[in-house]
Scaffold this motif. Structure first.
Motif, PDB file in Angstrom:
ATOM      1  N   LYS A   1       7.965  81.569  48.555  1.00 11.24           N
ATOM      2  CA  LYS A   1       7.696  82.399  47.411  1.00 11.24           C
ATOM      3  C   LYS A   1       8.443  83.909  47.389  1.00 11.24           C
ATOM      4  CE  LYS A   1       3.572  83.769  44.564  1.00 11.24           C
ATOM      5  NZ  LYS A   1       3.734  85.058  44.425  1.00 11.24           N
ATOM      6  N   ARG A   2       8.047  84.655  48.322  1.00 15.49           N
ATOM      7  CA  ARG A   2       8.776  85.962  48.513  1.00 15.49           C
ATOM      8  C   ARG A   2      10.004  85.856  48.358  1.00 15.49           C
ATOM      9  NH1 ARG A   2       6.277  87.301  52.489  1.00 15.49           N
ATOM     10  NH2 ARG A   2       7.857  86.757  54.088  1.00 15.49           N
ATOM     11  N   GLU A   3      10.997  85.028  48.951  1.00 11.17           N
ATOM     12  CA  GLU A   3      12.401  84.812  48.856  1.00 11.17           C
ATOM     13  C   GLU A   3      12.891  84.360  47.547  1.00 11.17           C
ATOM     14  OE1 GLU A   3      13.297  81.746  51.728  1.00 11.17           O
ATOM     15  OE2 GLU A   3      12.983  83.389  53.687  1.00 11.17           O
ATOM     16  N   LEU A   4      12.462  83.500  47.012  1.00  9.00           N
ATOM     17  CA  LEU A   4      12.553  83.003  45.597  1.00  9.00           C
ATOM     18  C   LEU A   4      12.330  84.159  44.703  1.00  9.00           C
ATOM     19  CD1 LEU A   4      11.158  79.433  45.482  1.00  9.00           C
ATOM     20  CD2 LEU A   4      13.723  80.190  45.353  1.00  9.00           C
ATOM     21  N   GLU A   5      11.174  84.855  44.760  1.00  7.47           N
ATOM     22  CA  GLU A   5      11.144  86.166  43.760  1.00  7.47           C
ATOM     23  C   GLU A   5      12.080  86.994  43.960  1.00  7.47           C
ATOM     24  OE1 GLU A   5       6.876  87.163  44.349  1.00  7.47           O
ATOM     25  OE2 GLU A   5       6.248  85.695  43.022  1.00  7.47           O
ATOM     26  N   ALA A   6      12.626  87.279  45.176  1.00  8.27           N
ATOM     27  CA  ALA A   6      13.428  88.299  45.526  1.00  8.27           C
ATOM     28  C   ALA A   6      14.985  87.773  44.684  1.00  8.27           C
ATOM     29  CB  ALA A   6      13.749  88.388  46.773  1.00  8.27           C
ATOM     30  N   HIS A   7      15.206  86.465  44.775  1.00  7.40           N
ATOM     31  CA  HIS A   7      16.297  86.197  44.224  1.00  7.40           C
ATOM     32  C   HIS A   7      16.225  86.302  42.714  1.00  7.40           C
ATOM     33  CE1 HIS A   7      18.313  84.951  47.811  1.00  7.40           C
ATOM     34  NE2 HIS A   7      17.456  84.084  48.208  1.00  7.40           N
ATOM     35  N   ALA A   8      15.256  85.986  42.308  1.00  7.79           N
ATOM     36  CA  ALA A   8      15.023  85.939  40.835  1.00  7.79           C
ATOM     37  C   ALA A   8      15.097  87.373  40.169  1.00  7.79           C
ATOM     38  CB  ALA A   8      13.633  85.323  40.267  1.00  7.79           C
ATOM     39  N   ALA A   9      14.421  88.395  40.877  1.00  6.21           N
ATOM     40  CA  ALA A   9      14.497  89.659  40.443  1.00  6.21           C
ATOM     41  C   ALA A   9      16.043  90.154  40.344  1.00  6.21           C
ATOM     42  CB  ALA A   9      13.695  90.819  41.349  1.00  6.21           C
ATOM     43  N   ASP A  10      16.869  89.904  41.365  1.00  4.74           N
ATOM     44  CA  ASP A  10      18.378  90.177  41.237  1.00  4.74           C
ATOM     45  C   ASP A  10      19.002  89.629  40.242  1.00  4.74           C
ATOM     46  OD1 ASP A  10      17.889  91.452  43.820  1.00  4.74           O
ATOM     47  OD2 ASP A  10      18.689  89.681  45.024  1.00  4.74           O
ATOM     48  N   ALA A  11      18.568  88.152  40.052  1.00  4.41           N
ATOM     49  CA  ALA A  11      19.244  87.504  38.626  1.00  4.41           C
ATOM     50  C   ALA A  11      18.677  88.530  37.522  1.00  4.41           C
ATOM     51  CB  ALA A  11      18.827  86.152  38.641  1.00  4.41           C
ATOM     52  N   LEU A  12      17.552  88.607  37.303  1.00  6.50           N
ATOM     53  CA  LEU A  12      16.978  89.359  36.205  1.00  6.50           C
ATOM     54  C   LEU A  12      17.457  90.440  35.917  1.00  6.50           C
ATOM     55  CD1 LEU A  12      14.889  88.726  33.795  1.00  6.50           C
ATOM     56  CD2 LEU A  12      13.219  89.814  35.386  1.00  6.50           C
TER      57      LEU A  12
ATOM     58  N   PHE B   1      19.885  64.485  55.680  1.00  2.00           N
ATOM     59  CA  PHE B   1      19.159  65.269  54.559  1.00  2.00           C
ATOM     60  C   PHE B   1      17.759  65.737  54.728  1.00  2.00           C
ATOM     61  CE2 PHE B   1      22.099  64.533  50.838  1.00  2.00           C
ATOM     62  CZ  PHE B   1      22.988  65.271  51.134  1.00  2.00           C
ATOM     63  N   VAL B   2      17.006  64.545  55.000  1.00  2.00           N
ATOM     64  CA  VAL B   2      15.425  64.644  55.298  1.00  2.00           C
ATOM     65  C   VAL B   2      15.281  65.310  56.670  1.00  2.00           C
ATOM     66  CG1 VAL B   2      15.243  62.509  56.830  1.00  2.00           C
ATOM     67  CG2 VAL B   2      13.362  63.299  55.231  1.00  2.00           C
ATOM     68  N   THR B   3      15.871  65.095  57.484  1.00  4.82           N
ATOM     69  CA  THR B   3      15.861  66.043  58.831  1.00  4.82           C
ATOM     70  C   THR B   3      15.889  67.556  58.491  1.00  4.82           C
ATOM     71  OG1 THR B   3      16.575  64.138  60.270  1.00  4.82           O
ATOM     72  CG2 THR B   3      16.393  66.411  61.101  1.00  4.82           C
ATOM     73  N   GLY B   4      17.168  67.808  57.878  1.00  5.89           N
ATOM     74  CA  GLY B   4      17.291  69.134  57.431  1.00  5.89           C
ATOM     75  C   GLY B   4      16.220  69.696  56.645  1.00  5.89           C
ATOM     76  N   MET B   5      15.769  68.880  55.522  1.00  4.72           N
ATOM     77  CA  MET B   5      14.690  69.389  54.749  1.00  4.72           C
ATOM     78  C   MET B   5      13.271  69.670  55.423  1.00  4.72           C
ATOM     79  SD  MET B   5      11.876  67.491  53.158  1.00  4.72           S
ATOM     80  CE  MET B   5      12.314  65.897  52.747  1.00  4.72           C
ATOM     81  N   ILE B   6      13.042  68.753  56.283  1.00  3.04           N
ATOM     82  CA  ILE B   6      12.049  68.898  57.025  1.00  3.04           C
ATOM     83  C   ILE B   6      11.798  70.117  57.857  1.00  3.04           C
ATOM     84  CG2 ILE B   6      10.550  67.870  58.963  1.00  3.04           C
ATOM     85  CD1 ILE B   6      11.033  65.069  57.959  1.00  3.04           C
ATOM     86  N   LEU B   7      12.756  70.384  58.624  1.00  7.25           N
ATOM     87  CA  LEU B   7      13.002  71.619  59.561  1.00  7.25           C
ATOM     88  C   LEU B   7      12.821  72.767  58.882  1.00  7.25           C
ATOM     89  CD1 LEU B   7      15.615  70.046  62.284  1.00  7.25           C
ATOM     90  CD2 LEU B   7      12.873  70.215  62.292  1.00  7.25           C
ATOM     91  N   TRP B   8      13.797  72.804  57.519  1.00  8.91           N
ATOM     92  CA  TRP B   8      14.000  74.210  56.923  1.00  8.91           C
ATOM     93  C   TRP B   8      12.471  74.517  56.241  1.00  8.91           C
ATOM     94  CZ3 TRP B   8      13.046  75.906  51.771  1.00  8.91           C
ATOM     95  CH2 TRP B   8      13.525  77.145  51.534  1.00  8.91           C
ATOM     96  N   MET B   9      11.610  73.418  55.643  1.00 14.22           N
ATOM     97  CA  MET B   9      10.535  73.784  55.237  1.00 14.22           C
ATOM     98  C   MET B   9       9.354  74.062  56.148  1.00 14.22           C
ATOM     99  SD  MET B   9      10.573  73.765  51.896  1.00 14.22           S
ATOM    100  CE  MET B   9       8.703  73.993  51.778  1.00 14.22           C
ATOM    101  N   ARG B  10       9.647  73.496  57.328  1.00 10.98           N
ATOM    102  CA  ARG B  10       8.775  74.234  58.783  1.00 10.98           C
ATOM    103  C   ARG B  10       8.822  75.681  58.756  1.00 10.98           C
ATOM    104  NH1 ARG B  10       8.555  74.290  64.259  1.00 10.98           N
ATOM    105  NH2 ARG B  10       6.578  73.282  65.187  1.00 10.98           N
ATOM    106  N   GLY B  11      10.208  76.084  58.711  1.00 12.37           N
ATOM    107  CA  GLY B  11      10.266  77.537  58.996  1.00 12.37           C
ATOM    108  C   GLY B  11      10.174  78.362  57.669  1.00 12.37           C
ATOM    109  N   HIS B  12      10.298  77.923  56.439  1.00 18.67           N
ATOM    110  CA  HIS B  12      10.300  78.768  55.387  1.00 18.67           C
ATOM    111  C   HIS B  12       9.412  78.565  54.271  1.00 18.67           C
ATOM    112  CE1 HIS B  12      14.490  78.926  56.906  1.00 18.67           C
ATOM    113  NE2 HIS B  12      14.322  80.144  55.991  1.00 18.67           N
ATOM    114  N   ALA B  13       8.078  77.738  54.609  1.00 23.09           N
ATOM    115  CA  ALA B  13       7.200  77.482  53.790  1.00 23.09           C
ATOM    116  C   ALA B  13       6.193  78.627  53.378  1.00 23.09           C
ATOM    117  CB  ALA B  13       6.202  76.316  53.996  1.00 23.09           C
ATOM    118  N   ARG B  14       6.177  79.336  54.518  1.00 25.09           N
ATOM    119  CA  ARG B  14       5.368  80.699  54.081  1.00 25.09           C
ATOM    120  C   ARG B  14       6.156  81.723  53.298  1.00 25.09           C
ATOM    121  NH1 ARG B  14       2.457  81.579  60.127  1.00 25.09           N
ATOM    122  NH2 ARG B  14       1.016  79.614  60.124  1.00 25.09           N
ATOM    123  N   THR B  15       7.399  81.677  53.609  1.00 28.85           N
ATOM    124  CA  THR B  15       8.235  82.950  52.852  1.00 28.85           C
ATOM    125  C   THR B  15       8.847  82.528  51.633  1.00 28.85           C
ATOM    126  OG1 THR B  15       9.968  82.384  54.383  1.00 28.85           O
ATOM    127  CG2 THR B  15       8.418  83.988  55.275  1.00 28.85           C
TER     128      THR B  15
END
Length: 316
Positions: free
Chosen positions: A96-107, A80-94
Motif C-alpha cells: 500500500k505504501r509503495e503504490l501510494e508513493a508511485h501514484a503521488a509521483d504520477a499525480l 510466474f506463480v513462484t515469483g508471485m508467491i515469493l514477491w507477495m510474501r515480502g511485499h504484502a505489508r508495504t
C-alpha cells in the motif's frame, strides 16, 4: 474447481488491490479516475487476448507439438506463480505504501497518462500471469467446464472484495490471506511441475526416469471425490513416474520450507544471494549426475515397451 478458484481469487485480488489502493488515493486527493479505468480496461482486454491466442495456437498444433507447448506453458506458469508467491510474501505489508508513493509521483506530473500506464502495466502483469497459470491448470483438469467456472467465480469474488474495500466496508488481513493462499498454490505449482514432466515425455523431450513408482488408483479412483482432490487439486496422477516424483519433491520441499520459515529468521540479502547461487550450483550438478547415471533408452527398447510402459493418453 478449487485450484482455479484460488488462482482466480488470489491473482484477481492482487490486481484489484493495486487498482483499489491507487483509486482510493486518487479519490482522497480529488483526482479524476478516468485515466486509471482506461488503463485497467486495456490491461484486462490484452490479458484475455493472450489467453485466447495461446489456447487457439495449442489447439491448431499436432499432438506432439501440443504436448511440447503444454510443457512450455506449464514451466512458464510455475515460474510466474513462484515469483508471485515469493514477491507477495515480502511485499504484502508495504504494498500500500509503495503504490501510494508511485501514484503521488504520477499525480505530481499533472496528467492522467502516467496513472493510466501504471494501472495498465499492473493489471497486465497480473492478468498475463493469471492467463498462463489458468491455461496450464485447465490442461490437466478433470472437468474443463468446472475449472473455468472456478476461475470465473474466483475472479468475480476478487472484484467484489475489491469494491467492498474501496467502499470502506471490508478490511482483510492481507499478510494472512497471501500466506494461506500461497501455501495452497505451492502444492498446485508442484502438480504443474509433475504434469510438465509428463507432457515433456509425451512430446519426446524427457525419456529418462519413466519407471513406475506407486499405483495410486486405489487412492484416487476415477470419478471419485478423492480423485478430484489428488489429481484435480494436487495434480498427482494415479501412476506417477520416477522423474515426475523427483521433480515434484524437488520443487515442493524447498518451497514449503521457505514459506514456513519464520520471517524474523530469514537470511540477509548477501546470505540469501549466496544461498541462491549455491542452490543453483547444486541443482546443476545434480542434473548432470542424473544425466550421466541414468541410461538413455534405446529406440528398440522404447518401441518394445511402449504399449506397457508409456503413460496413458490423456483425454482432451
Amino acid at each position: 474447481m478449487l485450484p482455479t478458484f484460488v488462482i482466480g481469487l488470489r491473482e484477481g485480488l492482487e490486481a484489484v488491490l493495486i487498482v483499489t489502493i491507487v483509486a482510493t488515493f486518487l479519490r482522497q486527493n480529488g483526482a479524476r479516475l478516468r485515466g486509471l479505468w482506461i488503463g485497467v480496461a486495456a490491461g484486462v482486454a490484452l490479458s484475455i487476448a493472450v489467453g485466447v491466442v495461446l489456447d487457439l495456437v495449442e489447439q491448431s498444433l499436432p499432438q506432439a507439438e501440443q504436448e511440447a507447448l503444454e510443457t512450455v506453458i506449464g514451466a512458464v506458469a510455475v515460474v510466474f506463480v513462484t515469483g508471485m508467491i515469493l514477491w507477495m510474501r515480502g511485499h504484502a505489508r508495504t504494498m500500500k505504501r509503495e503504490l501510494e508513493a508511485h501514484a503521488a509521483d504520477a499525480l505530481a506530473t499533472g496528467t492522467t497518462t502516467a496513472l493510466a500506464v501504471m494501472a495498465f502495466l499492473a493489471v497486465l502483469r497480473e492478468g498475463f500471469e493469471t492467463a498462463v497459470f489458468l491455461l496450464a491448470t485447465f490442461q490437466h483438469a478433470t472437468s474443463a467446464p468446472t475449472a473455468v467456472s472456478g476461475a470465473v467465480l474466483g475472479i468475480a469474488s476478487a472484484i467484489v472484495l475489491g469494491w467492498l474495500m474501496f467502499a470502506g466496508g471490508v478490511r482483510i488481513n492481507l499478510q494472512r490471506f497471501f500466506t494461506i493462499t500461497g501455501l495452497f498454490l505451492v502444492f498446485v505449482a508442484a502438480g504443474l511441475v509433475l504434469f510438465a514432466f509428463r507432457t515433456a515425455h509425451e512430446a519426446g523431450w524427457v525419456n529418462v526416469g519413466q519407471g513406475r513408482t506407486v499405483d495410486l488408483s486405489w487412492l484416487a479412483p476415477n470419478g471419485s471425490v478423492r480423485s478430484a482432490l489428488v489429481t484435480g487439486v494436487l495434480g498427482i496422477p494415479a501412476d506417477p513416474r520416477v522423474v515426475e516424483v523427483l521433480a515434484w519433491a524437488a520443487y515442493l520441499v524447498p518451497m514449503l520450507a521457505l514459506m514456513l520459515w519464520p520471517a524474523s529468521r530469514l537470511p540477509g540479502h548477501a546470505t540469501a544471494q549466496r544461498l541462491r547461487v549455491g542452490g543453483a550450483a547444486v541443482a546443476a550438478v545434480a542434473a548432470v549426475a542424473l544425466l550421466l547415471a541414468v541410461p538413455m533408452p534405446s529406440r528398440s527398447a522404447t518401441a518394445a515397451t511402449a504399449a506397457t510402459a508409456a503413460p496413458p493418453t490423456r483425454s482432451r
